[in-house]
Motif scaffolding. Sequence first.
Motif, PDB file in Angstrom:
ATOM      1  N   ALA A 424      16.980   4.026 -61.193  1.00  0.00           N
ATOM      2  CA  ALA A 424      16.106   5.124 -60.755  1.00  0.00           C
ATOM      3  C   ALA A 424      16.851   5.897 -59.679  1.00  0.00           C
ATOM      4  O   ALA A 424      17.732   5.367 -58.991  1.00  0.00           O
ATOM      5  N   HIS A 461      21.462   5.505 -67.667  1.00  0.00           N
ATOM      6  CA  HIS A 461      20.220   4.750 -67.553  1.00  0.00           C
ATOM      7  C   HIS A 461      20.216   3.527 -68.470  1.00  0.00           C
ATOM      8  O   HIS A 461      19.321   2.705 -68.379  1.00  0.00           O
ATOM      9  N   ARG A 628      13.221   3.167 -67.945  1.00  0.00           N
ATOM     10  CA  ARG A 628      13.699   3.777 -66.706  1.00  0.00           C
ATOM     11  C   ARG A 628      12.649   3.652 -65.615  1.00  0.00           C
ATOM     12  O   ARG A 628      11.470   3.541 -65.885  1.00  0.00           O
ATOM     13  N   GLY A 629      13.103   3.718 -64.399  1.00  0.00           N
ATOM     14  CA  GLY A 629      12.196   3.659 -63.268  1.00  0.00           C
ATOM     15  C   GLY A 629      12.106   2.261 -62.687  1.00  0.00           C
ATOM     16  O   GLY A 629      12.485   1.269 -63.302  1.00  0.00           O
TER      17      GLY A 629
END
Length: 794
Positions: A424, A461, A628-629
């Motif tokens: 992230a 990512h 993602r994140g």
Amino acid sequence: MNVDAAPESPAPAPASESEQPKRERTVALIAMGIVLPAIAWVVELVTHTAAEILINPFPTWWHVLFVALVPLANFGMVRVMRERGEGPWRGVLRWLVPVSLGVSLTYCIVFIPIAPAAAVGVIFFGLGLLPLAPYFSLFIAAATFWRGAKAGHFGPVRVLPLVGCLGAGVLLPVLPLIPAMLAQYSLAGIGEEGVARAEDMPKLRTWISQKAVAYPLHLVTSRFHWAYAQFEEVDRRAAWYRLFGESESAMEAQVPHWAKVREDLADRGWNWDAHQGEQVIGSLLPDLSLAESNIEVITYPETNVAYAQWTLVLQNQHPFQSVEGRTILQLPPGGTVSRLTLWIDGEPQEAAFGGKSQTTSAYQSVVSRRRDPVLVTWHQPEQVFMQCFPVPPQGRMQMRVAVTFPLLPTEHGNLRTALPRVVAANFSLPEQVMTQIKVDGGWAEASRSIMAGRLGAASLHESLWVTVDAPKLPQAEPVAIAHPHEEGAWIEQRFATIPFTSGVLRIVVDGSQSLGEVALELASALKGLRESPPVQVYLAGDTLQVSPTGTAGEAASWLLEQKFVGGQDSTDALIAALRDRATEASSDAPVMWIAGAQSVSWQVGLGGVRHLLRDLPARTLQVVRVGRGSNVLLDRLAEDATEVSWRPLSLENQINRMAGVLREALRPSPVLHYTTLRVKPPGRVLEGPAALHIARLWTARRVSAMVARDERLTAEAKAMAVRMQVVTPVSGAVVLESQQQYADAGLSQIDPMSAPAIPEPATYGLMLMGLLVAFYLWRRRQKGRCQDHSAIFV
């Protein structure tokens, strides 16, 4: 002769007694009903003074038009009054003026909180006239319209239409806010402290779409919305995540562009960063992006270790504001950060290693003075948090983070590893920015995302796996190095395999919408298992769903019947799975957690997860991160690093990635195992760069084990990590701008010669030139000796 006298001219008629008051009322209407509201309208539109203090009168562009209606209607009323009702607009103004009076009345109500302070400011300091503009305009315009209506200047005025127009004016500023009010009413219970009931969530998702609710939620907690200033930002983030399973940045992407223009103007071009200096990613900064990216890797196949340097350049396009870049980096399996460099005034500056709190405090103190630091700290197993400030306006900031990591053996006798990646970040990764990849050590093949040594920014990512040829089976021959912290001792490195023997394989699956495809992949992998223990699946949905214990195929069929909707919290599912695992005393089965991105958590019980993990064998929980994140649960578990440990599993960037994860959980691949020896081992003891990398890997693992076993060993563990220059749960790395800043923080910058490095092309060139010069001198010396022998012989 008589001459008739000239007739006397008639004396001028005396001025009407009401002419002077009419003129004064007209002047008052022009000053208080036209000029003052117009000035207030322009000043607020340009400076946004009221919005920055407490109340924003223009939450939308509609409100800008509504307020502009007030001076325009009053200007038309002045024209009609001067023409004594003969103008062509008197029929329109008969209804337009009451509407403008209703708008003024609404703003009089809105400005009640600051009206007393503004009145005091006008009386004593001559300031605060603009917040009183609605009151002055309402009073003078209402009085003038009343007199003009009585005189017939506006034609026949009926009471009911007049009241209707007045009411319409009152409602006009409220109508654009009704969607936001409905959204807040429907979603008021969603948040960290008050979560909507599970049975209510399907109903909300049925009638609420992303486009319908994005802008209202954007207004609900925006500082530009006076009706919702009391709500916290977390309510908006939690509501969007619960409904759609996405982060707040995804919500902002759904907000129409025209709706953001007001905020952009009001911010005067500033990118407000509420988390500057904190270890929180926060919102995406629109002007900050990745400009360059280079990864250099050197491998040591004979010792099963590798070293990578990742150079990143951030670019700030903002015309005048400095910003902070923040990112979470995923390290290769078993990796540890062993070097950090920042370019200051074009020169590379090495980091100082110290305690985590010590380096963090040094970074924050320098950020407050707007200097040039970069900080890397441990985030969670195999993840670090990196932040740098300031990235100058219209400028760049270059940094380099280096990672030491093991090479893992495969079933085919070669070695593999993954490149570091972005989990992230608060900066964007443009598609046109490519990562240059340079590998020294003989890569056999690479992930499909790597094309000709260049990697697309979006692929940063993803997990990028690569394989390297090994000269021999690495398990066959252990290697040893001198103990880095104890004289007369050695560290032996070998590969060991801990087989899975008995128990139920429990799989916790995040039930968020974003993991729907991953669940299909997991079900396919379960069906493909030929030999497997009993399997039980725990689905974290709106309510906890647990499958019956059965075969892998039965678990796959049950998983295919489940729905993945919105955003979910895995806390309750983790507790249930770990509690069931704790009841099997003789089992060595792991608990797998398929964890997606989770931005908020509302279920109470994280302490129960910690308690269960402390009672279970180390690394019972095996985490598979997808998507993602960041995941707030993993972040909070990582904060308690002295008591909680888990094993991150490897999610390969392949179609059969879940099948590989299950194989790794059920038939674990060999992992590096270290043993401390008091007697010198037989064979060669390694020295040089490869031995230094092994020492750093051993130190990182040893430090994590020490702080997990006994909190009283934290000081000793910290000293070991600082000495070997590695980032661990109790240590970090920071680059400051001057030696005085290091002295103030009690830190010492490392010697660049002690840091691991990958030789640059120029270094190889100098080495080659040195060898050529040495060869030339040797040949010249040999030639001279031959001549001397010839002379003696003669």
